[in-house]
Scaffold this motif. Structure first.
Motif, short mmCIF file in Angstrom:
data_model
loop_
_atom_site.label_atom_id
_atom_site.label_comp_id
_atom_site.label_asym_id
_atom_site.label_seq_id
_atom_site.Cartn_x
_atom_site.Cartn_y
_atom_site.Cartn_z
N LEU A 1 0.85 -1.18 0.00
CA LEU A 1 0.00 0.00 0.00
C LEU A 1 0.89 1.23 0.00
O LEU A 1 1.73 1.41 0.89
CB LEU A 1 -0.89 0.01 1.24
N ASP A 2 0.73 2.05 -1.02
CA ASP A 2 1.47 3.31 -1.16
C ASP A 2 0.49 4.44 -0.87
O ASP A 2 -0.42 4.69 -1.65
CB ASP A 2 2.03 3.42 -2.57
N VAL A 3 0.67 5.11 0.27
CA VAL A 3 -0.20 6.22 0.65
C VAL A 3 0.35 7.48 -0.01
O VAL A 3 1.51 7.82 0.15
CB VAL A 3 -0.25 6.39 2.19
N LYS A 4 -0.51 8.16 -0.76
CA LYS A 4 -0.06 9.29 -1.58
C LYS A 4 -0.63 10.61 -1.09
O LYS A 4 -1.66 10.65 -0.43
CB LYS A 4 -0.47 9.06 -3.03
N GLY A 5 0.04 11.68 -1.47
CA GLY A 5 -0.45 13.02 -1.21
C GLY A 5 -0.26 13.47 0.23
O GLY A 5 0.11 12.70 1.11
N ILE A 6 -0.53 14.75 0.44
CA ILE A 6 -0.37 15.35 1.75
C ILE A 6 -1.36 14.78 2.76
O ILE A 6 -1.01 14.50 3.90
CB ILE A 6 -0.51 16.89 1.65
#
Length: 126
Positions: A54-59
């Motif tokens: 799981l790649d959590v993206k963004g601010i």
């Protein structure tokens, strides 16, 4: 997107209860978590069938990318266990896929059962 070709993931162990709910939704009904790890906000879960990243993206972290690495597609793998009474008690897993991608997982701490993960992968590779 995870670039899995020649990737290195430095992971620390987390409890199964700390696995993000979205990963459980992504899993099959008969799939079970073997081990779970975290690197920053990202997570890597080893199930009895595959590796889910799981790649959590963004601010805000509201955008997430899931990748799956099936054990059945692994061509070969290597494990390095921690040594007895060594200062560095990390372990390592490297998996190779037919497209030439080598993915290296480095596990921090001695509480990782790398041999259990290797045994599960062996069921699919051999």
């Amino acid at each position: 997107m995870f670039n899995f070709s020649n990737s290195v993931f430095k992971l620390r162990s987390i409890s199964e209860s700390d696995v993000i709910k979205d990963i459980r939704t992504f899993m099959l009904p008969d799939e079970n978590i073997v081990s779970a790890f975290q690197s920053g906000r990202d997570q890597v879960v080893f199930t009895d069938k595959r590796i889910i990243a799981l790649d959590v993206k963004g601010i805000t972290g509201s955008r997430k990318e899931f990748s799956t690495l099936p054990y059945s597609k692994i061509v070969h793998f290597t494990v390095q266990t921690p040594g007895f009474l060594e200062f560095n008690n990390d372990s390592e897993l490297v998996v190779a896929y037919p497209n030439g991608a080598l993915i290296q997982f480095e596990f921090s701490g001695g509480n990782v059962n790398i041999l259990e993960i290797a045994q599960i992968i062996s069921r699919y590779v051999l």
